[in-house]
Design an enzyme around this catalytic site. Structure first.
Site, PDB file in Angstrom:
ATOM      1  N   PRO A   2     -26.025 -36.108 -21.367  1.00 28.42           N
ATOM      2  CG  PRO A   2     -25.266 -37.358 -23.157  1.00 28.42           C
ATOM      3  CD  PRO A   2     -25.479 -37.419 -21.707  1.00 28.42           C
ATOM      4  CD  GLU A   3     -32.228 -37.531 -19.902  1.00 24.83           C
ATOM      5  OE1 GLU A   3     -33.408 -37.199 -20.091  1.00 24.83           O
ATOM      6  OE2 GLU A   3     -31.841 -38.116 -18.878  1.00 24.83           O
TER       7      GLU A   3
END
Length: 285
Positions: A2-3
DNA sequence: CACCATGTTCCTTG
DNA sequence: CCAAGGAACATGGT
């Protein structure tokens, strides 16, 4: 996973599946995920509530809700940590091994899974205070970036990971953006020229925008989806429909020793502030 | 067994 | 007081 791009892709996936839905029974399989540490408080606030909007701020998913029978509204946040994933799936589907939270939605079930358990569900929106500008909004300009870098002797790569400078940039896209801007990750943040600030600002926008576009064009992968979720890293990797290699194609991240796509020299890898950095010593300085 | 991993927070050191 | 570095968190993949 998750970016910013992965979280945004997930937001787009979840919004039409959750907005307007009423939340049924909530189960927490790993209490440490909930903050503040009160599972009962979370259930009290959310059970019976209606989801009014699924948004995103940096790496956080932002859920607006309206409690049952009341005219007020509230917010809670989800952070996916390193390995968090979410999906809305048929309630009959078996739960994944590392399920941390489930929410009943009638025929469906909202499942939050997280192998490493660094993810969080947080009641309220306080965690968003102090977060820097959204890199894909008009608020994020070269001069705003320059102001955030001024006076800093930190290496620019390390500085980019600070969520109060700019929201949502993580270890992958920090390296990718610096490569695109042709700036060395070693460079002291406060010593970037005005031109470099402009190039970095544009590079951040480009790498993030392209990753969102790519991810939005591919089916999401979940650990217990048929045929998917085998890479353990990203939501979007291979297209199971035609088996084509449709995953992200990074320029430098994860490519240590591989030839630079521009000049052919080997991509270097080293550690900065405890995290891997990837760069081409020929193209970046 | 060794080392690596998309993130954040806390503690220690300088 | 502040910045920087490292460890911790917990688990899995190679």
């Amino acid at each position: 996973m998750p970016e910013l791009p992965e979280v945004e892709v997930l937001r787009r996936h979840l919004a039409p599946r959750l907005e307007g839905r009423r939340l049924g029974d909530i189960r927490c399989f790993k209490p440490r995920i909930i903050r503040p540490h009160a599972e009962a408080e979370l259930k009290e606030a959310l059970m019976g509530a209606r989801v009014t909007r699924v948004g995103r701020r940096g790496k956080y998913l932002v859920f607006d809700y309206q409690p049952a029978g009341r005219d007020e509204h509230g917010t809670w946040l989800a952070h996916l940590g390193m390995t968090g994933r979410m999906d809305v799936q048929p309630a009959s589907r078996p739960l994944p091994r590392h399920v941390v939270v489930t929410v009943d939605l009638g025929e469906d079930r909202w499942v939050f899974e997280d192998a490493r358990g660094f993810g969080r569900w947080i009641l309220g929106r306080e965690a968003l205070t102090g977060m820097g500008p959204e890199p894909l909004s008009e608020a994020f300009t070269a001069s705003v970036l320059a102001a955030g870098l001024r006076g800093s002797r930190q290496p620019i790569k390390v500085r980019l990971l600070d969520q109060s400078l700019v929201a949502g940039v993580g270890n992958i896209y920090a390296s990718e953006a610096l490569y695109r801007a042709r700036i060395s990750p070693h460079r002291a943040a406060g010593r970037l020229t005005g031109k470099q600030c402009e190039e970095l600002c544009a590079a951040l926008r480009e790498v993030l925008t392209e990753a969102v576009a790519l991810g939005s064009s591919l089916p999401l992968q979940f650990s217990n989806a048929s045929g998917g979720g085998t890479d353990g890293l990203f939501y979007y990797g291979r297209d199971p429909a035609d088996g084509s290699s449709a995953g992200e194609t990074f320029q430098v991240y994860g490519r240590a020793g591989c030839p630079c796509r521009q000049c052919g020299r080997p991509i270097r890898r080293w550690i900065q502030a405890g995290r891997s950095t990837f760069a081409c010593s020929g193209c970046q300085r």
